[in-house]
Design an enzyme around this catalytic site. Sequence first.
Site, PDB file in Angstrom:
ATOM      1  N   GLY A 131       0.857  -1.185   0.000  1.00  0.00           N
ATOM      2  CA  GLY A 131       0.000   0.000   0.000  1.00  0.00           C
ATOM      3  C   GLY A 131       0.887   1.226   0.000  1.00  0.00           C
ATOM      4  O   GLY A 131       1.231   1.774  -1.054  1.00  0.00           O
ATOM      5  N   SER A 132       1.329   1.632   1.215  1.00  0.00           N
ATOM      6  CA  SER A 132       2.235   2.780   1.317  1.00  0.00           C
ATOM      7  C   SER A 132       3.530   2.517   0.542  1.00  0.00           C
ATOM      8  O   SER A 132       4.100   3.422  -0.059  1.00  0.00           O
ATOM      9  CB  SER A 132       2.578   3.039   2.786  1.00  0.00           C
ATOM     10  N   TRP A 156      -8.348  -2.604  -3.333  1.00  0.00           N
ATOM     11  CA  TRP A 156      -8.875  -1.315  -2.869  1.00  0.00           C
ATOM     12  C   TRP A 156      -9.141  -0.357  -4.031  1.00  0.00           C
ATOM     13  O   TRP A 156      -9.003   0.851  -3.865  1.00  0.00           O
ATOM     14  CB  TRP A 156      -7.891  -0.619  -1.920  1.00  0.00           C
ATOM     15  N   ILE A 337     -21.816  16.955  19.668  1.00  0.00           N
ATOM     16  CA  ILE A 337     -22.776  18.063  19.849  1.00  0.00           C
ATOM     17  C   ILE A 337     -24.219  17.556  19.700  1.00  0.00           C
ATOM     18  O   ILE A 337     -25.133  18.070  20.345  1.00  0.00           O
ATOM     19  CB  ILE A 337     -22.445  19.219  18.868  1.00  0.00           C
ATOM     20  N   GLU A 363      -5.082   7.579  -0.982  1.00  0.00           N
ATOM     21  CA  GLU A 363      -4.072   8.390  -1.689  1.00  0.00           C
ATOM     22  C   GLU A 363      -2.913   8.766  -0.769  1.00  0.00           C
ATOM     23  O   GLU A 363      -2.340   9.858  -0.866  1.00  0.00           O
ATOM     24  CB  GLU A 363      -4.701   9.611  -2.369  1.00  0.00           C
TER      25      GLU A 363
HETATM   26  C1  LIG Z   1     -12.065   3.347   0.149  1.00  0.00           C
HETATM   27  C2  LIG Z   1     -10.684   3.225  -0.446  1.00  0.00           C
HETATM   28  C3  LIG Z   1     -10.488   3.524  -1.789  1.00  0.00           C
HETATM   29  C4  LIG Z   1      -9.227   3.368  -2.377  1.00  0.00           C
HETATM   30  N1  LIG Z   1      -9.075   3.590  -3.728  1.00  0.00           N
HETATM   31  C5  LIG Z   1      -7.894   3.274  -4.319  1.00  0.00           C
HETATM   32  C6  LIG Z   1      -7.763   3.341  -5.744  1.00  0.00           C
HETATM   33  O1  LIG Z   1      -8.703   3.712  -6.461  1.00  0.00           O
HETATM   34  N2  LIG Z   1      -6.574   2.968  -6.301  1.00  0.00           N
HETATM   35  C7  LIG Z   1      -5.505   2.554  -5.550  1.00  0.00           C
HETATM   36  O2  LIG Z   1      -4.459   2.238  -6.128  1.00  0.00           O
HETATM   37  N3  LIG Z   1      -5.615   2.480  -4.190  1.00  0.00           N
HETATM   38  C8  LIG Z   1      -6.768   2.822  -3.563  1.00  0.00           C
HETATM   39  N4  LIG Z   1      -6.889   2.742  -2.187  1.00  0.00           N
HETATM   40  C9  LIG Z   1      -5.748   2.250  -1.407  1.00  0.00           C
HETATM   41  C10 LIG Z   1      -5.101   3.303  -0.516  1.00  0.00           C
HETATM   42  O3  LIG Z   1      -4.392   4.216  -1.285  1.00  0.00           O
HETATM   43  C11 LIG Z   1      -4.240   2.549   0.505  1.00  0.00           C
HETATM   44  O4  LIG Z   1      -5.129   1.897   1.399  1.00  0.00           O
HETATM   45  C12 LIG Z   1      -3.292   3.454   1.248  1.00  0.00           C
HETATM   46  O5  LIG Z   1      -2.286   3.918   0.399  1.00  0.00           O
HETATM   47  C13 LIG Z   1      -2.632   2.749   2.457  1.00  0.00           C
HETATM   48  O6  LIG Z   1      -2.106   1.500   2.107  1.00  0.00           O
HETATM   49  P1  LIG Z   1      -2.472   0.217   2.998  1.00  0.00           P
HETATM   50  O7  LIG Z   1      -3.939   0.201   3.174  1.00  0.00           O
HETATM   51  O8  LIG Z   1      -1.833  -0.972   2.394  1.00  0.00           O
HETATM   52  O9  LIG Z   1      -1.811   0.513   4.408  1.00  0.00           O
HETATM   53  P2  LIG Z   1      -0.293   0.191   4.842  1.00  0.00           P
HETATM   54  O10 LIG Z   1       0.640   0.780   3.855  1.00  0.00           O
HETATM   55  O11 LIG Z   1      -0.172  -1.236   5.166  1.00  0.00           O
HETATM   56  O12 LIG Z   1      -0.185   1.046   6.186  1.00  0.00           O
HETATM   57  C14 LIG Z   1      -0.617   0.546   7.459  1.00  0.00           C
HETATM   58  C15 LIG Z   1      -0.232   1.589   8.512  1.00  0.00           C
HETATM   59  O13 LIG Z   1       1.200   1.731   8.549  1.00  0.00           O
HETATM   60  C16 LIG Z   1       1.548   3.095   8.386  1.00  0.00           C
HETATM   61  N5  LIG Z   1       2.830   3.213   7.672  1.00  0.00           N
HETATM   62  C17 LIG Z   1       3.198   2.556   6.529  1.00  0.00           C
HETATM   63  N6  LIG Z   1       4.422   2.960   6.160  1.00  0.00           N
HETATM   64  C18 LIG Z   1       4.838   3.894   7.062  1.00  0.00           C
HETATM   65  C19 LIG Z   1       6.013   4.693   7.231  1.00  0.00           C
HETATM   66  N7  LIG Z   1       7.012   4.642   6.346  1.00  0.00           N
HETATM   67  N8  LIG Z   1       6.061   5.528   8.278  1.00  0.00           N
HETATM   68  C20 LIG Z   1       5.055   5.608   9.184  1.00  0.00           C
HETATM   69  N9  LIG Z   1       3.918   4.885   9.068  1.00  0.00           N
HETATM   70  C21 LIG Z   1       3.801   4.042   8.032  1.00  0.00           C
HETATM   71  C22 LIG Z   1       0.398   3.692   7.584  1.00  0.00           C
HETATM   72  O14 LIG Z   1       0.358   5.104   7.727  1.00  0.00           O
HETATM   73  C23 LIG Z   1      -0.782   2.991   8.218  1.00  0.00           C
HETATM   74  O15 LIG Z   1      -1.134   3.637   9.411  1.00  0.00           O
HETATM   75  C24 LIG Z   1      -8.127   2.937  -1.578  1.00  0.00           C
HETATM   76  C25 LIG Z   1      -8.319   2.687  -0.206  1.00  0.00           C
HETATM   77  C26 LIG Z   1      -9.570   2.797   0.355  1.00  0.00           C
HETATM   78  C27 LIG Z   1      -9.734   2.480   1.829  1.00  0.00           C
END
Ligand SMILES: Cc1cc2nc3c(=O)[nH]c(=O)nc-3n(C[C@H](O)[C@H](O)[C@H](O)COP(=O)(O)OP(=O)(O)OC[C@H]3O[C@@H](n4cnc5c(N)ncnc54)[C@H](O)[C@@H]3O)c2cc1C
Length: 379
Positions: A131-132, A156, A337, A363
Amino acid sequence: MDFSLNENQRMIVEMVRDFGEKHIRPKMMEWDESQEFPREVFTKLGELGLMGVLVPQEYGGSGFGYFEYVTAITELSKIDPSIGLSMAAHNSLCTGHTLMFANEEQKKKYIPKLASGEWIGAWGLTEPNTGSDAMRMKCTAKQDGDYWVLNGTKCWITHGISAELAVVIVRTGELLDSHGMTTFLVERGTPGFKAGKKENKLGMRASETAEMIFEDCRVHKDQILGKVGDGFIQAMKILDGGRISIAALSLGIGKGAYEAALKYSKEREQFGQPISNFQGISFKLADMKTRYEAAELLTMRAADLKNRGEKVTTESAMAKLYASEMCVWASNEAVQIHGGYGYTKDFPVEKYYRDSKLCTIGEGTSEIQKVVIAKNILS
Ligand SMILES: Cc1cc2nc3c(=O)[nH]c(=O)nc-3n(C[C@H](O)[C@H](O)[C@H](O)COP(=O)(O)OP(=O)(O)OC[C@H]3O[C@@H](n4cnc5c(N)ncnc54)[C@H](O)[C@@H]3O)c2cc1C
């Protein structure tokens, strides 16, 4: 910077409010309950020019800039944030990526369909284990003559089931090489491309979120967006603009929550007087308005820079970070509230409360926005 609404923005506010009251508000709780994606709403938004807000008129779009775009998303999200999210993902991600990096032939083929709302778009970067950390993506494309063969799963994805066109970023080179990824335009119906599981979400329930699965999916080399190896760099540029749209979505939620709380606080009486008379409540309202306006300033500053064609990586990350955290906090205060009534579906604040959380995740999470901002100020 002039902060008053221009003529186009005023027209958009009126048009979106009118549209929302007629075509969204009467059905939105039903869509939320059943998690239905109301595809027909987006055809109608296309007729209003809201599916191609930033698209030049020569490709069938509205030809507006980022001020108008922010206004449209904010107003729509004030009514139903899940419709705002889908509209933003279609405009900024799929359509925006195609507009910025497609060749003329690809633009002529796809942009008018996307801008009119005849087609809805998806954008696939995220995967189940990345994800990230998108650079470690596992979804691959291997060249086979004039074709590339895609394999893997994106998850996602907004409109992962309904989109007629998906812009997909996949690995074509080495792991952790920022030039090891390429973007493909994949049409629905291409053999080997199918939708997977639809997510059952906390909020934003009328915005469809699902997996996109590629199994030996053969895509012609003419469907590559830009150059082989440019996918990741392109995606980061697209997120710079996309984050302004998530900030705008957050503004809509923050404004909606504030206005609902203000109205309720003047109507609800306890101890023989409106609850707005209590300092504990009026200070909440004062904080909500102040933080909302601060978020608006950051968002409009990023929009202004984007309109001027300047780099907005830091500014859009700051706007997204602040506005998204503001809307989660403001909707929580709005529920408070409303007391017990805020905990029911009879008032709009419980939906803002559920919908708002997406803004600190999609995003790029709040933590990742801080990584981006810190990297830029320390470099
Ligand atoms: C409703 C919805 C719609 C979406 N639509 C799209 C879409 O159209 N296309 C698409 O490609 N994606 C989409 N996404 C995906 C979204 O962009 C990802 O969920 C997001 O980037 C986070 O990735 P992850 O869920 O894998 O979390 P992870 O990356 O696994 O993160 C888990 C936690 O670890 C933290 N973390 C991770 N790395 C670090 C770091 N280096 N430092 C500190 N903290 C960190 C994060 O902040 C988070 O709190 C969507 C998500 C949702 C929920």
